[in-house]
Write a protein that holds these residues in place. Structure first.
Motif, PDB file in Angstrom:
ATOM      1  N   GLN A   1       0.247 -10.598  16.158  1.00 23.53           N
ATOM      2  CA  GLN A   1       1.687 -10.318  16.229  1.00 23.53           C
ATOM      3  C   GLN A   1       2.229  -9.619  14.987  1.00 23.53           C
ATOM      4  N   VAL A   2       1.406  -9.470  13.959  1.00 20.38           N
ATOM      5  CA  VAL A   2       1.883  -8.935  12.678  1.00 20.38           C
ATOM      6  C   VAL A   2       1.596  -7.439  12.585  1.00 20.38           C
ATOM      7  N   PRO A   3       2.631  -6.599  12.627  1.00 21.99           N
ATOM      8  CA  PRO A   3       2.426  -5.163  12.405  1.00 21.99           C
ATOM      9  C   PRO A   3       2.029  -4.900  10.951  1.00 21.99           C
ATOM     10  N   ILE A   4       1.100  -3.966  10.769  1.00 20.10           N
ATOM     11  CA  ILE A   4       0.628  -3.600   9.429  1.00 20.10           C
ATOM     12  C   ILE A   4       0.834  -2.099   9.250  1.00 20.10           C
ATOM     13  N   ASN A   5       1.531  -1.730   8.192  1.00 22.09           N
ATOM     14  CA  ASN A   5       1.707  -0.324   7.840  1.00 22.09           C
ATOM     15  C   ASN A   5       1.194  -0.123   6.427  1.00 22.09           C
ATOM     16  N   VAL A   6       0.570   1.028   6.198  1.00 28.83           N
ATOM     17  CA  VAL A   6      -0.003   1.352   4.888  1.00 28.83           C
ATOM     18  C   VAL A   6       0.598   2.664   4.421  1.00 28.83           C
ATOM     19  N   LEU A   7       0.934   2.720   3.144  1.00 36.47           N
ATOM     20  CA  LEU A   7       1.550   3.908   2.568  1.00 36.47           C
ATOM     21  C   LEU A   7       0.970   4.174   1.187  1.00 36.47           C
ATOM     22  N   THR A   8       0.514   5.409   0.946  1.00 35.51           N
ATOM     23  CA  THR A   8       0.077   5.816  -0.385  1.00 35.51           C
ATOM     24  C   THR A   8       1.303   6.318  -1.127  1.00 35.51           C
ATOM     25  N   VAL A   9       1.584   5.718  -2.287  1.00 35.92           N
ATOM     26  CA  VAL A   9       2.778   6.056  -3.062  1.00 35.92           C
ATOM     27  C   VAL A   9       2.344   6.703  -4.379  1.00 35.92           C
ATOM     28  N   PHE A  10       2.801   7.926  -4.600  1.00 38.20           N
ATOM     29  CA  PHE A  10       2.504   8.656  -5.833  1.00 38.20           C
ATOM     30  C   PHE A  10       3.638   8.381  -6.821  1.00 38.20           C
TER      31      PHE A  10
ATOM     32  N   ARG B   1      -9.955   8.535  -8.266  1.00 37.99           N
ATOM     33  CA  ARG B   1      -9.774   9.632  -7.320  1.00 37.99           C
ATOM     34  C   ARG B   1      -8.801   9.192  -6.245  1.00 37.99           C
ATOM     35  N   VAL B   2      -8.160  10.137  -5.641  1.00 31.15           N
ATOM     36  CA  VAL B   2      -7.204   9.839  -4.588  1.00 31.15           C
ATOM     37  C   VAL B   2      -7.918   9.951  -3.240  1.00 31.15           C
ATOM     38  N   SER B   3      -7.877   8.861  -2.485  1.00 33.10           N
ATOM     39  CA  SER B   3      -8.469   8.862  -1.147  1.00 33.10           C
ATOM     40  C   SER B   3      -7.535   9.546  -0.174  1.00 33.10           C
ATOM     41  N   ASP B   4      -8.078  10.047   0.916  1.00 32.90           N
ATOM     42  CA  ASP B   4      -7.275  10.620   1.990  1.00 32.90           C
ATOM     43  C   ASP B   4      -6.369   9.506   2.532  1.00 32.90           C
ATOM     44  N   PRO B   5      -5.039   9.677   2.462  1.00 31.53           N
ATOM     45  CA  PRO B   5      -4.130   8.615   2.903  1.00 31.53           C
ATOM     46  C   PRO B   5      -4.322   8.200   4.362  1.00 31.53           C
ATOM     47  N   VAL B   6      -4.718   9.103   5.223  1.00 29.37           N
ATOM     48  CA  VAL B   6      -4.913   8.760   6.631  1.00 29.37           C
ATOM     49  C   VAL B   6      -6.111   7.831   6.786  1.00 29.37           C
TER      50      VAL B   6
ATOM     51  N   ILE C   1       1.823  11.702   7.996  1.00 29.35           N
ATOM     52  CA  ILE C   1       0.842  11.396   6.948  1.00 29.35           C
ATOM     53  C   ILE C   1       1.425  10.266   6.091  1.00 29.35           C
ATOM     54  N   PRO C   2       0.693   9.146   5.941  1.00 28.17           N
ATOM     55  CA  PRO C   2       1.236   7.987   5.228  1.00 28.17           C
ATOM     56  C   PRO C   2       1.167   8.132   3.704  1.00 28.17           C
ATOM     57  N   ALA C   3       1.882   9.125   3.170  1.00 26.37           N
ATOM     58  CA  ALA C   3       1.920   9.349   1.725  1.00 26.37           C
ATOM     59  C   ALA C   3       3.324   9.795   1.342  1.00 26.37           C
ATOM     60  N   VAL C   4       3.754   9.397   0.142  1.00 29.08           N
ATOM     61  CA  VAL C   4       5.115   9.697  -0.282  1.00 29.08           C
ATOM     62  C   VAL C   4       5.203   9.679  -1.809  1.00 29.08           C
ATOM     63  N   LEU C   5       6.109  10.493  -2.335  1.00 27.70           N
ATOM     64  CA  LEU C   5       6.430  10.423  -3.759  1.00 27.70           C
ATOM     65  C   LEU C   5       7.373   9.243  -3.974  1.00 27.70           C
ATOM     66  N   LEU C   6       7.294   8.608  -5.128  1.00 26.32           N
ATOM     67  CA  LEU C   6       8.089   7.415  -5.409  1.00 26.32           C
ATOM     68  C   LEU C   6       9.588   7.597  -5.147  1.00 26.32           C
TER      69      LEU C   6
END
Length: 139
Positions: free
Chosen positions: A78-87, A50-55, A101-106
């Motif tokens: 000191q380390v920035p962390i970014n998360v992205l759901t990639v379809f 299942r796909v979780s809510d990207p946020v 919204i941290p989601a994107v198509l490839l």
């Protein structure tokens, strides 16, 4: 073990990816995440991921990664962390009502990986690279 399956160490910090390889229509509107259900998808729903809510996923994965960093790296703060759901599936469609919204198509992934304004200190970058390499070699 490192919390994320897919991680990219950049000069500006960590970029974590949640990869979704499912066809279908995925929508984020008014703070709500929805996945369209075709008959075939409904039948496979119990066995397919299942796909979780990207946020929510971004927050949880960033928190878990931050805890891992604090255990392994003195300069974790000191380390920035970014998360992205990639379809990644060519049959995936994505409709987002907000640009944050941290989601994107490839095919649009490259636009979301931008160079950081601030780079990590070379020592922090080197230590982080070493710890990430050790974590992946253990698995």
């Amino acid at each position: 073990a490192f919390p994320a399956e897919h991680v990219l160490l950049t000069p500006g910090g960590l970029l974590l990816f949640e990869v979704v390889n499912l066809p279908g229509s995925f929508t984020h509107r008014n703070g709500s995440w929805r996945e369209s259900m075709t008959r075939g998808r409904a039948l496979r729903y119990l066995v397919e991921p299942r796909v979780s809510d990207p946020v929510m996923l971004a927050g949880a994965l960033a928190d878990e990664t931050r805890r891992w960093l604090q255990k392994h790296l003195a300069a974790a703060a000191q380390v920035p962390i970014n998360v992205l759901t990639v379809f990644t599936h060519p049959g995936a469609q994505l409709e987002l009502d907000r640009g944050d919204i941290p989601a994107v198509l490839l095919p649009k992934l490259r636009k979301h990986i931008s160079p950081a304004a601030r780079r990590l200190e070379p020592e922090v970058y080197g230590n982080l690279a070493t710890h990430l390499q050790r974590a992946t070699l253990r698995e």
